[in-house]
Design an enzyme around this catalytic site. Structure first.
Site, PDB file in Angstrom:
ATOM      1  N   GLY B 496      28.929  66.300   1.356  1.00  0.00           N
ATOM      2  CA  GLY B 496      28.723  66.147  -0.172  1.00  0.00           C
ATOM      3  C   GLY B 496      29.898  66.770  -0.883  1.00  0.00           C
ATOM      4  O   GLY B 496      30.491  66.255  -1.640  1.00  0.00           O
ATOM      5  N   GLU B 667      25.510  72.163   7.505  1.00  0.00           N
ATOM      6  CA  GLU B 667      25.101  72.313   8.663  1.00  0.00           C
ATOM      7  C   GLU B 667      25.527  73.412   9.629  1.00  0.00           C
ATOM      8  O   GLU B 667      24.961  73.917  10.591  1.00  0.00           O
ATOM      9  CB  GLU B 667      25.277  71.081   9.792  1.00  0.00           C
ATOM     10  CG  GLU B 667      25.525  69.487   8.823  1.00  0.00           C
ATOM     11  CD  GLU B 667      24.341  69.418   8.114  1.00  0.00           C
ATOM     12  OE1 GLU B 667      22.969  69.511   8.805  1.00  0.00           O
ATOM     13  OE2 GLU B 667      24.100  68.543   7.121  1.00  0.00           O
TER      14      GLU B 667
END
Lengths: 179, 707
Positions: B496, B667
């Site tokens: 993003g 992540e």
């Protein structure tokens, strides 16, 4: 409002004070305090994360004590004084604990945050009042305002973004405590 | 401005309870309340379902079952696209997984809806289901494979090798805000106030399900109470709220209960891995093998990349990674934070620790000796490879040189150990667009369908605009998370921030060029020039190319890197494991905001702690149900579990990624972190638990009896 056979469940009148203002509501007796705040009063700062008392997102103060507002029915609070996050500060004039949460980035998504903030204010009062916790070394005498005490007492407020170290930093900063 | 640790711009509304999440939106007015009834069996059929008692309750507007549910789009086969596929509910009498919706009640209030839901009578014919993940047989039909050289041959003659089985459990995202939807059908247009991560992608599946055109649907997710993958895929709350508002012409709100989030939202699949490593006595890897079996469902195959995430972690002349799909009669798995990495690197980095112990080589040193700059799978050079920097900096800052020899250090009842693990996460370049408009009145508007799920998007976008245009952040208005805005790729997969800010930066640069061209040499104040030359204001859309369209992305294999260091104590009497401290060091390109990035990395690291020590969704092998599907029994880390943790971000800039040098971090923190905790447990105790999470019941039988 009805029961199984279509008979009407009579609404029940209840009056309590929210953030200093006296309110009278007619509520289905099955309505929890959390739902009353969110769905009947538009006070959506109180969040529902699990609706079964396991996450702390719905924490409010009732007569100064923190409770999970999803685990209590609204009609049980006749005459009570309830404080929600909306009563603490505004975006323009923040409560110092709210400012500390922003400064220390004590949240990410923000959903558990009102509950964390209300809980943290109550935790400081509980420690100052000498209420022991699971990690308190001695039941006699003052309780230290330590990270360990704060962590233990805040553990009913889950944060899946896991902002925990920053939340502790914010509380410590607000309370003037040392790590 | 870019990189500064600026406090979140959405902070004041969040800490004061003024940020309105999905169900809290007031625009549609008074809504009806929906509640879903889930199946009480894992596999079989509905023999009889009777909603008449529920329908008779005053205040109930309708009850849907498979007998009377509206017509919906047909699902594709298991290979269909995760986002495009129709996901209809109440299709037939068949039950495919425990908790699958069998009825949906809509009523005037939440209390009436829930009460009536309890009156729906369902009789089932249960059939034997497949609920247990099995260790892969030697004759397994592998779903995918990457093979270089001959791992089998090297392993057969290796003097120093590791060949072990590891298992990881079902694991859930479980954000604090439940999956929820407030749907409003008005004048032929469907508006969803939905808690979602990737809006325009999700619209594809929704349109196919409820049989509308894409342009008849708007999704608004201004505030999202956490995602972690669980709000990417279309779920029943959005489908049923949409169908209901279209049917009743009134707004409808539906939220999953916390227990329903365990049954109606997919999980990270359980996995069983066989990891094989061979090395020279000096610690140079000669073979790396990772086979993993994961659960899939009959309807859908989410390929949790457990076996392949370590392919480019270390240099090896022989490599074999294989993935096996086992079909079980359970809900389809879905993305969960650290897809592939959280489970895959945790076990892989445990195996690397086993090899280091066997060789007598320091685990940090072993990793450094096997550094690489080449991705053998993509056959491309790695860009921004700084794993060794992360390991060295972390070892220094953590005090790794004080690491005890295995099972030798005590602090009272506590056995103390240190552990290390590497992290690695792919950087994904996706197409993205953003609009930037400069208003002559002195403010700047940014629009993108990108969401801020706690990731800090509102803040970093404003920082980029402020830097490029040379304006204060206070005049930048960032409007995100509306599907009518220019399309990005949403929040998911750590893509993003980079792709959004690149598109925003390009829009700003285009505007700046136009303004400078109009102003000539007299350019001074941007808003003064806009007033003079563009009295109506001006706007531009910036674009980031998809990786497949970008030669640079085809020339380099792009990853982010990290190393985590953990110290644990293990209670010698009870086997209880407590994290004592943890440090992560990361090289993830240019950091856009040091404050929010650090928070996100720390949060990810705590996910690693949860994976190593706490989290496990247990399936009942008789019924296919979750034994522990709520927050009382599915244990996620709490305040008391988490001591001081820090994350260091190396000064970094990956010019191969994009001209801003930015990659993703969502992540990365979660990557190998679980491995560092597991390895610290081994260092403390000399006991290697290969079945995650490492709980006291697994440790206790192996702890020393002479205390």
């Amino acid at each position: 409002m009805t029961d199984t056979d279509g008979a009407v469940v009579e609404p029940v009148r209840v009056s309590f004070t929210i953030n200093g203002g006296l309110l009278t509501l007619e509520l289905d007796p099955r309505v929890t305090l959390a739902t009353a705040l969110r769905e009947h009063l538009g006070l959506t700062g109180t969040k529902i994360g699990c609706d079964q008392g396991q996450c702390g997102a719905c924490t409010v103060l009732v007569n100064g004590r923190r409770i999970n507002s999803c685990l209590t029915l609204a009609v049980m609070h006749e005459g009570d004084s309830i404080a929600t996050v909306e009563g603490l500060g505004t975006p323009e004039v923040l409560h110092p604990m709210q400012a500390a949460f922003i400064e220390h980035d004590g949240f990410q998504c923000g959903y558990c945050t009102p509950g964390q903030i209300l809980s943290s204010l109550a935790v400081i009062e509980e420690i100052r009042a000498g209420m022991p916790s699971h990690v308190t070394g001695s039941l006699e005498g003052p309780v230290p305002l330590s990270d360990e005490e704060i962590r233990e007492r805040m553990s009913g407020n889950l944060c899946r973004c896991a902002a925990y170290p920053n939340i502790i930093a914010a509380i410590r900063d607000y309370a003037g405590a040392k790590p | 401005m870019i990189g500064e640790g600026i406090s979140r711009t959405d902070g004041p509304v969040k800490v004061t309870g003024r940020a309105h999440y999905s169900l809290e939106r007031q625009e549609p007015g008074q809504a009806l309340y929906g509640h879903i009834v889930g199946a009480g069996i894992g596999y079989g059929r509905i023999a009889r379902i009777d909603a008449s008692a529920a329908e008779r309750v005053t205040g109930v507007h309708l009850v849907w079952t498979y007998h009377n549910a509206p017509d919906q789009g047909s699902p594709e086969g298991p290979e269909g696209d995760m986002m495009d596929r129709a996901r209809p509910e109440f299709v037939s009498d068949r039950i495919d997984y425990y908790g699958m919706p069998v009825a949906f009640v809509i009523a005037d209030s939440f209390e009436i809806a829930r009460h009536a839901a309890g009156l729906v009578e369902v009789e089932y014919e249960a059939e034997p289901g497949r609920y247990v993940l099995a260790t892969p047989a030697k004759t397994a039909q592998w779903k995918s494979e990457t093979r270089i050289g001959d791992v089998d041959a090297i392993m057969a003659e290796a003097v120093n090798s590791v060949d072990q089985l590891y298992s990881t459990p079902y694991h859930f995202g479980q954000p604090m805000e439940p999956n929820a939807c407030l749907a409003d059908w008005r004048d032929g247009h469907l508006t969803l106030f939905l808690t979602a991560q990737m809006l325009n992608q999700l619209i594809s599946g929704l349109a196919a399900t409820v049989k509308l055109d894409r342009n008849q649907i708007t999704i608004d997710s201004a505030y999202v109470g956490g995602g972690f993958g669980s709000k990417i895929v279309l779920h029943a709350e959005a489908v049923l709220a949409s169908l209901a508002t279209m049917h009743l012409n009134q707004p409808v709100k539906v939220a999953f209960t916390r227990r329903q989030i365990f049954t109606l939202v997919g999980h990270r699949p359980a996995s069983i891995s066989r990891v094989r490593l061979a090395a020279t006595p000096e610690g140079q890897l000669t073979a790396v093998g990772h086979d993993a079996a994961i659960q899939i469902s009959p309807s859908e195959a989410w390929d949790e990349a457990v076996s392949s995430v370590g392919r480019a972690l270390y240099a090896t002349p022989n490599l074999l990674t294989r993935q096996l799909h086992q079909t079980l009669d359970m809900k389809a798995a879905e993305p969960v934070r650290g897809p592939g990495e959280l489970a895959g690197l945790m076990v892989f980095e445990s195996a690397v620790d086993e090899l280091a112990e066997q060789l007598g080589v320091d685990p940090v040193e072993l990793r450094i000796r096997n550094d690489t700059d080449y991705d053998p799978d993509k056959e491309l050079p790695l860009s921004g490879r700084r794993l060794v920097d992360c390991l060295r900096e972390g070892a220094e800052q953590f005090g790794w040189s004080e690491r005890p020899r295995t099972a030798t250090r005590r602090d009272g009842r506590w056995m103390i150990g240190y552990g290390v693990a590497s992290s690695m996460r792919g950087h994904f370049q996706t197409s993205a667009e953003a609009l930037v408009r400069i208003d002559p009145e002195g403010w700047v508007l940014v629009r993108s369908d990108m969401t801020d799920i706690g990731t800090g998007t509102y803040t970093i976008v404003a920082q980029v605009v402020a830097e490029v245009l040379g304006v204060p952040m206070s005049v930048v208005r960032v409007e995100l998370a509306n599907s009518n805005h220019p399309k990005g790729n949403g929040a998911g997969g750590s893509w993003g921030a980079a792709n959004t800010t690149v598109s925003v930066d390009r829009a700003c640069s285009t505007l700046l060029e136009r303004i400078r061209a109009a102003a000539g040499t007299t350019y001074n104040d941007i808003f003064a020039e806009v007033r003079r030359h563009f009295p109506d204001g001006l706007e531009a859309i910036g674009r980031q190319l998809a990786g497949s369209e970008d030669p640079n992305y085809q020339t380099f294999s792009q990853y982010t890197y990290g190393a985590s260091f953990a110290e644990v104590g293990v209670d010698i009497d009870t086997g209880e494991v407590r994290l004592r401290r943890m440090l992560g060091v990361f090289a993830a390109g240019r950091i856009l905001n040091r404050k929010t990035a650090r928070s996100q990395l720390i949060g990810g690291m705590i996910w690693g702690v949860g994976a190593a020590l706490h989290e496990e969704a247990a399936v009942d092998p008789r019924f296919g149900s979750w034994v522990n599907g709520d927050f009382a029994e599915y244990l996620i880390p709490t305040h008391a579990d988490i001591p001081a943790i820090d994350a260091i971000m190396l000064d970094d800039f990956d010019e191969r990624a994009n001209h801003l040098g930015v990659k993703g971090i969502g992540e990365l923190g979660a990557g190998g972190t679980g491995g560092s905790v597991a390895n610290a447990v081994y260092n403390a105790t000399g006991v290697r638990i290969r079945d995650f999470p490492i709980t006291l019941g697994k440790l206790l039988p192996h702890l020393p009896r002479d205390r």
